[in-house]
Write an enzyme that holds these catalytic residues in place. Structure first.
Site, PDB file in Angstrom:
ATOM      1  N   CYS A  81       0.889  -1.130  -0.004  1.00 59.95           N
ATOM      2  CA  CYS A  81       0.040  -0.044  -0.014  1.00 59.95           C
ATOM      3  C   CYS A  81       0.865   1.254   0.027  1.00 59.95           C
ATOM      4  O   CYS A  81       1.804   1.537   0.683  1.00 59.95           O
ATOM      5  CB  CYS A  81      -0.924  -0.133   1.143  1.00 59.95           C
ATOM      6  SG  CYS A  81      -1.784   1.561   1.384  1.00 59.95           S
ATOM      7  N   CYS A 104       0.469   3.348   3.404  1.00 54.94           N
ATOM      8  CA  CYS A 104       0.886   2.759   4.935  1.00 54.94           C
ATOM      9  C   CYS A 104       1.904   1.709   4.919  1.00 54.94           C
ATOM     10  O   CYS A 104       2.415   1.155   5.839  1.00 54.94           O
ATOM     11  CB  CYS A 104      -0.311   2.265   5.617  1.00 54.94           C
ATOM     12  SG  CYS A 104      -0.979   0.602   5.014  1.00 54.94           S
ATOM     13  N   CYS A 106      -7.416  -1.318   1.691  1.00 52.23           N
ATOM     14  CA  CYS A 106      -6.316  -1.725   2.325  1.00 52.23           C
ATOM     15  C   CYS A 106      -6.806  -1.947   3.739  1.00 52.23           C
ATOM     16  O   CYS A 106      -7.407  -1.163   4.213  1.00 52.23           O
ATOM     17  CB  CYS A 106      -5.212  -0.685   2.448  1.00 52.23           C
ATOM     18  SG  CYS A 106      -3.766  -1.220   3.450  1.00 52.23           S
ATOM     19  N   CYS A 136      -4.968   0.778   6.433  1.00 52.57           N
ATOM     20  CA  CYS A 136      -5.286   2.039   6.469  1.00 52.57           C
ATOM     21  C   CYS A 136      -6.493   2.470   5.951  1.00 52.57           C
ATOM     22  O   CYS A 136      -6.996   3.474   5.836  1.00 52.57           O
ATOM     23  CB  CYS A 136      -4.353   2.973   5.897  1.00 52.57           C
ATOM     24  SG  CYS A 136      -4.013   2.830   3.827  1.00 52.57           S
ATOM     25  N   CYS A 190      -8.712  -5.635  -9.459  1.00 53.99           N
ATOM     26  CA  CYS A 190      -8.551  -4.431 -10.568  1.00 53.99           C
ATOM     27  C   CYS A 190      -8.013  -3.319  -9.658  1.00 53.99           C
ATOM     28  O   CYS A 190      -8.785  -2.565  -8.988  1.00 53.99           O
ATOM     29  CB  CYS A 190      -9.561  -4.192 -11.441  1.00 53.99           C
ATOM     30  SG  CYS A 190      -9.291  -2.932 -12.496  1.00 53.99           S
TER      31      CYS A 190
END
Length: 144
Positions: free
Chosen positions: A54, A57, A103, A106, A128
């Protein structure tokens, strides 16, 4: 973005802190649920081996071993790296029903997951994902 019901993010920052940390396009996608234009992201054609984290984070989200060419304009994966790496929630925006991918650490918006499209992947799913929401740590690189 609306908070995820029943889940508390591990990484919590104010909107001002997110704005200061992320670039404008990163902020628009990860914090406001925008979508980058198709075929514009840096990882659409990426073939390097490694882990996709991510960008907000640093949590591990996907591995290159599950990335496949879907020709949809965004990086596609058939499975997250861990079962609890992402959260899924119904998205009824833009006059359609989709499943949003966030995610788990976060609660940043990553993209959407689709299934039953006939891809020859083990899960028949296509995560996607916006390139701008990811950071590739190539195999052999020191992780952040």
């Amino acid at each position: 973005m609306d908070p995820v019901v029943g889940a508390t993010p591990k990484v919590v920052k104010s909107e001002q802190q997110w704005r200061e940390q992320l670039g404008s396009e990163e902020y628009a996608v990860l914090r406001k649920g925008a979508t980058e234009p198709p075929y514009s992201g840096e990882y659409v054609e990426e073939k390097s081996e490694g882990v996709y984290e991510c960008r907000a984070c640093g949590a591990e989200l996907f591995r290159s071993t599950t990335k496949f060419e879907s020709h949809c304009g965004w990086p596609s994966f058939w499975d997250p790296s861990e079962s609890d790496a992402v959260l899924l929630r119904e998205d009824r925006s833009h006059g359609m029903v989709r499943v949003e991918v966030l995610c788990a650490s976060c609660h940043g918006h990553l993209g959407h997951v689709f299934e039953g499209e006939g891809y020859s992947t083990p899960t028949d799913q296509r995560y996607c994902i916006n390139s701008v929401a990811l950071r590739l740590v190539e195999s052999g690189e020191s992780e952040s």
